[in-house]
Design a protein around this motif. Sequence first.
Motif, short mmCIF file in Angstrom:
data_model
loop_
_atom_site.label_atom_id
_atom_site.label_comp_id
_atom_site.label_asym_id
_atom_site.label_seq_id
_atom_site.Cartn_x
_atom_site.Cartn_y
_atom_site.Cartn_z
N LEU A 238 -26.50 -5.61 -23.92
CA LEU A 238 -27.53 -6.21 -23.06
C LEU A 238 -28.70 -6.74 -23.88
O LEU A 238 -29.30 -7.76 -23.53
N ALA A 239 -29.02 -6.04 -24.96
CA ALA A 239 -30.16 -6.45 -25.79
C ALA A 239 -29.91 -7.78 -26.49
O ALA A 239 -30.85 -8.43 -26.95
N LYS A 240 -28.64 -8.21 -26.55
CA LYS A 240 -28.31 -9.46 -27.24
C LYS A 240 -28.15 -10.64 -26.29
O LYS A 240 -27.79 -11.74 -26.71
N ILE A 241 -28.41 -10.42 -25.01
CA ILE A 241 -28.17 -11.45 -23.99
C ILE A 241 -29.49 -12.07 -23.52
O ILE A 241 -30.43 -11.35 -23.19
N GLN A 242 -29.51 -13.39 -23.47
CA GLN A 242 -30.68 -14.13 -22.97
C GLN A 242 -30.24 -14.99 -21.79
O GLN A 242 -29.27 -15.75 -21.90
N ILE A 243 -30.94 -14.89 -20.67
CA ILE A 243 -30.60 -15.65 -19.47
C ILE A 243 -31.63 -16.75 -19.26
O ILE A 243 -32.84 -16.50 -19.23
#
Length: 356
Positions: A238-243
């Motif tokens: 989750l820490a590596k995901i950008q929306i």
Amino acid sequence: MGLFGKKKKKEESKEEQKFTGKVGCLSESQEDCLNQLKQHIADNQLTTSDRYTDHYLLRFCRARSFKVKEVKKMFEEFIKWREENEVEYAFLRYDLSNIPKVREIHQAGYHGTDREGRPFYIDRPCTAHPIEDLLKIADIAELSRNYIRDYEFLIHAKMPACSAAAGKKIDSILSVIDVKGISMGMFKQKSRDTLNIPVGITQNYYPEIMHKMIIINAPLVFKAIWAVVKTFLAKETLAKIQIIGTKYQDKLFECVDPDNVPAAIGGNCTCADRGGDCFRSDKGPWEIYRGDKYGEMYKRQMAGDPLTIPIPDPVPAPPISIADPSIQIPAPTSVGSGFVPAPSPAPVSMAPGAPQ
């Protein structure tokens, strides 16, 4: 724990943060975890394959935050899973005959590299809607086999080739997920089950291969969908995901040159010299640079060469004659699971010094 104990633990934690957990940047405790894992593998004869380098093993260590007991368990389960799914024979025995048809309705694939030289992967899951149509072409089992084979090729062919092209170690990818057109109606149980295929395989068996994921064209409804999706994901993932919404180009172009971004998502590339389909072109350094010895073997098998088999452990066997009737590939054990018999004539293993 007393005040000084807490302070010491906090200082140790800060010290650990200086280390990436990758080869050449390990703390003493991280190095110890890696050594304990290697000793555990040897003591329990889990594998003698030379594919499991320190780079490879450290992915499992990082995935479990260098907690030795959890790292050992994860790797044990990984080896068991490989045996049960005959991953060593994926390129020879997996029946993926329906995947070309899947790719006609599901736009996804690798498209060159990002600015740092990492493989650049793009997925447009809404192009495969409704999911029932996709599952009429290929079932969950075949989709799973396809992801497994793709990950094998990524680790052993694509990443080594990108490393050679970039002149540095490349062991992760940049992913872009375009959710344009997504709606709650698309997110039924079958869609969630299908989504969980790559998520489960990646997190459990190919951990720590994602550098960053950018989710683009996210509408307001995606917030509700994301609340469900993120429950599948580890906190490290989750820490590596950008929306991002529809104004994503600037952020994307910081990571990838516009000339290497398909026009369908705002870039300049149309792959006009490759049939005009960026999502099936699979262009990248792996077309020019060599993979490791397993990757080169996979390339030969994908090209239709039946005279190679997974390199036996612990070292490649000497050359043998294809006329030798005693040489046989073991028959597949997963009857009816999508495995197909090995091709004939009898295979020849790659010898040391042979093209790899």
